[in-house]
Motif scaffolding. Structure first.
Motif, short mmCIF file in Angstrom:
data_model
loop_
_atom_site.label_atom_id
_atom_site.label_comp_id
_atom_site.label_asym_id
_atom_site.label_seq_id
_atom_site.Cartn_x
_atom_site.Cartn_y
_atom_site.Cartn_z
N CYS A 169 -34.76 -21.59 -8.70
CA CYS A 169 -34.03 -20.44 -9.25
C CYS A 169 -33.18 -19.82 -8.15
O CYS A 169 -33.52 -19.90 -6.96
N THR A 177 -33.05 -16.86 -7.35
CA THR A 177 -33.87 -15.88 -6.63
C THR A 177 -34.59 -16.54 -5.44
O THR A 177 -34.78 -15.92 -4.41
N HIS A 212 -41.10 -19.72 -8.68
CA HIS A 212 -41.73 -18.89 -9.70
C HIS A 212 -41.40 -19.38 -11.11
O HIS A 212 -41.36 -18.59 -12.04
N GLU A 213 -41.12 -20.65 -11.24
CA GLU A 213 -40.95 -21.25 -12.58
C GLU A 213 -41.89 -22.45 -12.59
O GLU A 213 -41.47 -23.58 -12.48
N CYS A 266 -38.30 -18.65 -15.91
CA CYS A 266 -37.57 -17.52 -15.32
C CYS A 266 -36.19 -17.49 -15.90
O CYS A 266 -35.79 -16.53 -16.56
ZN LIG Z 1 -36.03 -16.84 -11.14
#
Ligand SMILES: [Zn+2]
Ligand SMILES: [Zn+2]
Length: 334
Positions: A44, A46, A66-67, A153
């Motif tokens: 991502c 992020t 975080h995915e 996400c």
């Molecule tokens: Zn993300």
């Protein structure tokens, strides 16, 4: 187990901020936590912000990601809702206090005590990770592991951004920037009967937008062919706030999906805001957003454009993301 760590935040092209380590032990699930064997982890934007230092470091040497789609291999004490062998998802929101004013009014995405996967705690650029069971997600059937990862996400945040844009039924939506999150939000809007105009640089992204059913496709700062009822800014480019606001019809809303945005140039009240146009940010997501979106994905099969990379190539995947070298979403496969 192998895991990537942010050594010293800096540009992914050049200073090698991410380092791959081989650890002797896998992490232990704490009370209420699940241990996941990572099956797929999305890449991502992020993660790029964490790796390059656009987001201030919260934990030295953190593992981004975080995915995360994983298989539950162990339960910590009192971890409920999942069994060993289940498939579970870990997303950006890792924990909230459940007691503050925001949590109590169903805005846990604004919880000042909230913590985040791959920023405050180690994430999924690894073979194993832990997640609090109460913040892990059940995953819809009918998708491969790699297809599910970007939903966690890109998909959820895109969905919240679309909700925050308050697009009326059958309305005209402008989407600025067309990466992993945008291509999923576009499909949700199209499934709801919206007319979608996509404004983005990059020929690959434009081709994908046309394939998915965009009514028009233009360059990032172009004017769409008709006024917009709502717009979502996915590109982390503050300059685009001005043309996006200018493109809104009376009463239209622009929602900014990113966690990081370059500075917004001065606005002109009449050109950009008057006639009750609204400008909104989107901050993380609630678990309710995730449940709604994943439920929708179970009922309506989303086309997820995935570019798999081996776990060992996480640094290359981030560099490719930064350079815009693929459309859709990159996914690491351990
Ligand atoms: Zn993300
Ligand atoms: Zn709270």
């Amino acid at each position: 187990m192998r895991a990537w760590h942010v050594q010293t935040p800096g540009p992914v092209t050049g200073s090698r901020p991410l380092r791959l380590h081989d650890h002797d032990e896998v992490p232990r699930p704490g009370p209420g936590e699940l241990l996941l064997r990572v099956l797929a982890c999305g890449v991502c934007r992020t993660d790029l912000h964490v790796t390059e230092g656009d987001l201030p470091p919260h934990r030295h040497g953190v593992t981004p990601g975080h995915e995360v789609v994983g298989e539950v291999t162990e339960l910590g004490d009192h971890a409920r809702g999942f069994a060993v062998g289940d498939r579970a998802g870990a997303a950006w929101l890792r924990w909230t206090d459940n007691t503050c004013a925001y949590c109590r009014r169903d805005a846990e995405n604004l919880c000042p005590a909230s913590t985040y996967t791959g920023w405050d705690a180690d994430g999924g650029y690894a073979e194993y990770m832990t997640v609090p069971a109460a913040y892990a997600h059940r995953l819809p059937p009918g998708y491969a592991d790699a297809e599910l990862a970007p939903l966690l996400c890109a998909g959820i945040i895109g969905y919240r951004a679309l909700q925050r844009a308050e697009l009326p039924a059958g309305g005209r939506l402008g989407i600025y920037g067309f990466g992993g999150s945008a291509h999923l939000a576009a499909q949700v809007a199209l499934a709801r009967g919206a007319t979608v105009h996509v404004l983005t640089r990059g020929e690959q992204a434009r081709r994908l937008a046309r394939e998915l059913g965009a009514a028009s496709v233009g360059d990032a700062a172009d004017s769409p062919p008709e006024p917009l009822d709502a717009a979502i800014l996915f590109a982390p480019v503050g300059d685009l706030v001005l043309p996006a606001l200018a493109a809104l019809d009376r009463g239209g809303t622009l929602s900014i999906a990113g966690i990081h945005l370059t500075d917004i140039p001065p606005l002109n009240y009449h050109a950009h805001l008057f006639q009750e146009r609204q400008l909104r940010s989107v901050t993380s997501n609630t678990r309710a957003d995730a449940r709604e979106f994943l439920g929708l994905a179970a009922r309506h099969k989303l086309a997820v454009t995935v570019h798999p990379y081996p776990l060992d190539a996480a640094d290359r995947a981030l560099a490719d993301l930064k350079a815009g070298r693929f459309d859709g979403a990159a996914v690491l496969i351990p």
